[in-house]
Design a protein around this motif. Structure first.
Motif, short mmCIF file in Angstrom:
data_model
loop_
_atom_site.label_atom_id
_atom_site.label_comp_id
_atom_site.label_asym_id
_atom_site.label_seq_id
_atom_site.Cartn_x
_atom_site.Cartn_y
_atom_site.Cartn_z
N PHE A 8 0.81 -1.22 0.00
CA PHE A 8 0.00 0.00 0.00
C PHE A 8 0.85 1.27 0.00
CE2 PHE A 8 0.33 -1.75 4.28
CZ PHE A 8 0.93 -0.71 4.96
N TRP A 9 2.13 1.14 -0.20
CA TRP A 9 2.99 2.31 -0.33
C TRP A 9 3.89 2.17 -1.55
CZ3 TRP A 9 7.95 0.50 -0.05
CH2 TRP A 9 8.18 -0.66 0.72
N ARG A 10 4.43 3.29 -1.99
CA ARG A 10 5.29 3.31 -3.18
C ARG A 10 6.75 3.38 -2.76
NH1 ARG A 10 3.13 4.67 -8.11
NH2 ARG A 10 5.10 5.61 -8.70
N ILE A 11 7.57 2.58 -3.42
CA ILE A 11 8.98 2.52 -3.05
C ILE A 11 9.73 3.79 -3.42
CG2 ILE A 11 9.83 1.52 -5.22
CD1 ILE A 11 11.57 -0.35 -3.40
N ASP A 12 9.23 4.52 -4.41
CA ASP A 12 9.94 5.75 -4.81
C ASP A 12 9.71 6.90 -3.83
OD1 ASP A 12 7.33 6.30 -5.45
OD2 ASP A 12 7.66 6.34 -7.62
N ASN A 13 8.96 6.64 -2.75
CA ASN A 13 8.83 7.64 -1.69
C ASN A 13 10.07 7.67 -0.79
OD1 ASN A 13 6.27 8.40 -2.51
ND2 ASN A 13 5.24 6.94 -1.16
N PHE A 14 10.97 6.70 -0.99
CA PHE A 14 12.15 6.59 -0.14
C PHE A 14 13.40 7.02 -0.90
CE2 PHE A 14 9.02 3.61 1.43
CZ PHE A 14 9.07 3.78 2.81
N SER A 15 14.46 7.22 -0.15
CA SER A 15 15.74 7.60 -0.75
C SER A 15 16.32 6.41 -1.50
CB SER A 15 16.72 8.03 0.34
OG SER A 15 17.04 6.93 1.20
N PRO A 16 17.24 6.66 -2.44
CA PRO A 16 17.83 5.55 -3.21
C PRO A 16 18.46 4.46 -2.34
CG PRO A 16 18.34 7.64 -4.25
CD PRO A 16 17.68 7.96 -2.94
N LYS A 17 19.08 4.84 -1.23
CA LYS A 17 19.71 3.85 -0.36
C LYS A 17 18.67 2.93 0.28
CE LYS A 17 23.87 6.51 0.81
NZ LYS A 17 24.68 7.10 1.91
N ILE A 18 17.56 3.53 0.73
CA ILE A 18 16.50 2.74 1.33
C ILE A 18 15.82 1.88 0.27
CG2 ILE A 18 14.32 2.82 2.58
CD1 ILE A 18 16.72 3.63 4.23
N GLN A 19 15.66 2.42 -0.93
CA GLN A 19 15.07 1.64 -2.02
C GLN A 19 15.91 0.40 -2.32
OE1 GLN A 19 13.88 3.71 -5.63
NE2 GLN A 19 13.58 5.61 -4.49
N PHE A 20 17.22 0.56 -2.31
CA PHE A 20 18.11 -0.57 -2.58
C PHE A 20 17.89 -1.68 -1.56
CE2 PHE A 20 22.09 -2.83 -1.75
CZ PHE A 20 22.37 -3.33 -3.02
N ILE A 21 17.76 -1.31 -0.29
CA ILE A 21 17.55 -2.30 0.76
C ILE A 21 16.19 -2.97 0.60
CG2 ILE A 21 17.28 -2.60 3.26
CD1 ILE A 21 19.27 -0.31 3.63
N LEU A 22 15.15 -2.19 0.33
CA LEU A 22 13.80 -2.73 0.19
C LEU A 22 13.69 -3.68 -1.00
CD1 LEU A 22 11.72 0.49 0.97
CD2 LEU A 22 12.04 -1.51 2.45
N LYS A 23 14.46 -3.42 -2.05
CA LYS A 23 14.40 -4.26 -3.24
C LYS A 23 15.10 -5.60 -3.04
CE LYS A 23 13.96 -0.52 -6.63
NZ LYS A 23 14.59 0.20 -7.78
N LEU A 24 15.81 -5.76 -1.93
CA LEU A 24 16.42 -7.05 -1.62
C LEU A 24 15.36 -8.08 -1.21
CD1 LEU A 24 19.57 -5.93 0.42
CD2 LEU A 24 19.45 -6.60 -2.00
N ASN A 25 14.21 -7.59 -0.86
CA ASN A 25 13.07 -8.47 -0.57
C ASN A 25 12.59 -9.08 -1.88
OD1 ASN A 25 10.62 -9.66 0.06
ND2 ASN A 25 9.62 -7.76 0.67
N PRO A 26 12.68 -10.40 -2.06
CA PRO A 26 12.32 -11.01 -3.35
C PRO A 26 10.85 -10.82 -3.72
CG PRO A 26 12.62 -12.70 -1.68
CD PRO A 26 13.13 -11.41 -1.08
N VAL A 27 9.98 -10.64 -2.72
CA VAL A 27 8.57 -10.45 -3.02
C VAL A 27 8.34 -9.10 -3.70
CG1 VAL A 27 6.22 -10.60 -2.09
CG2 VAL A 27 8.06 -11.86 -0.99
N TYR A 28 9.25 -8.17 -3.48
CA TYR A 28 9.16 -6.89 -4.19
C TYR A 28 9.16 -7.11 -5.71
CZ TYR A 28 10.59 -2.62 -6.51
OH TYR A 28 10.66 -1.58 -7.40
N TYR A 29 10.02 -8.01 -6.15
CA TYR A 29 10.11 -8.31 -7.58
C TYR A 29 8.78 -8.83 -8.12
CZ TYR A 29 11.81 -10.50 -11.92
OH TYR A 29 12.00 -10.86 -13.23
N LEU A 30 8.11 -9.66 -7.34
CA LEU A 30 6.84 -10.26 -7.77
C LEU A 30 5.71 -9.24 -7.75
CD1 LEU A 30 7.16 -13.60 -5.77
CD2 LEU A 30 7.75 -13.20 -8.17
#
Length: 275
Positions: A203-225
């Motif tokens: 229910f939130w958008r990843i681009d609301n975060f800084s690039p460093k935080i985005q990188f960490i959040l994208k390590l979650n494989p479910v993000y890809y799905l």
């Protein structure tokens, strides 16, 4: 040393051959497992989508109506954005949890020498997939009612389903075998799913975060799905247009697929003694 001894093409080939050989048994058991979840319930299969539907509505109401903010964009209704993520998460978390207890759930079959125990996590994944199809079908009604339509990009949904199954199978082999000897595995899975829900862009958008935080959040494989479903349905982006993210996901997935197969193969002879 163990990984070196068991990591060879013959091992993986034997697993795939077992799955193909027992394909009819797998689908039959998956249907039975799906039905047993709601057997004896007055409303039966209605609960398979009513409970998550209520949860979706509650979250949507709180974050979209209550707080007047959400994760969608101006051209994508928040309810569509929210439900698309929740449908994916519901399938993944449900299959992840069920896969961890798959061997214990069919302990009476484990002691049968001729039974292919390695198919049990597959049974649980397919059972969860039935529910996923029901929820996705309901989502499509909402999707079309909001004026959206399928495109060629939407065919990627099948790719992302396959990608999730491969990851779930590897993790299922790993957790189901370890869970027999280490009872804390199911508790660990429960913690991971609870935390993972909030760290996945449902229910939130990843681009609301800084690039460093985005990188960490994208390590979650479910993000890809989750992002893949939205790319297929809304943003019209092919999965190969995100080469780094795709390469990371499949590296992560194949690692757990191989490790899960190795651990399961290694521990399988001891299942009967513990159960």
């Amino acid at each position: 040393m163990i990984l070196k001894n068991y990591l060879n093409p013959k091992l993986l080939f034997s697993f795939f051959r077992t799955l193909y050989k027992n394909r009819r048994t797998i689908f039959a058991m998956a249907r039975d497992d799906f039905k047993k979840q709601y057997l004896g319930s007055f409303l039966g299969l209605f609960w398979s989508f009513f409970q998550p539907a209520v949860y979706i509505f509650t979250i949507w109401f709180i974050f979209s109506v209550g707080f007047r903010r959400g994760g969608g964009s101006s051209d994508i209704p928040f309810v569509l954005y929210l439900v698309s993520g929740f449908v994916v998460w519901s399938f993944f978390s449900g299959a992840l949890t069920a896969g961890a207890t798959s061997v214990q759930s069919y302990s009476y079959l484990v002691k049968k020498m001729l039974f292919a125990v390695s198919i049990l996590p597959v049974v649980k994944i397919l059972s969860s997939l039935y529910i996923h199809f029901i929820l996705f079908g309901l989502y499509m009604i909402l999707f079309f009612s909001k004026g959206f339509f399928f495109s060629l990009y939407s065919l990627q949904i099948f790719y992302y389903i396959f990608a999730s199954i491969v990851l779930l199978l590897g993790v299922g082999w790993l957790t189901s075998s370890l869970n027999i000897f280490i009872k804390d595995v199911t508790q660990i899975i429960g913690v991971i799913t609870k935390i993972g829900f909030w760290f996945t862009p449902i229910f939130w958008r990843i681009d609301n975060f800084s690039p460093k935080i985005q990188f960490i959040l994208k390590l979650n494989p479910v993000y890809y799905l989750v992002s893949g479903y939205r790319d297929a349905l809304f943003y019209k982006v092919w999965f190969w247009e995100k080469p780094m993210l795709t390469a990371y996901y499949w590296s992560f997935t194949l690692f757990f697929f191989i490790v899960g197969a190795v651990v399961f193969k290694r521990l399988r002879p001891h299942f009967g003694d513990v159960l």
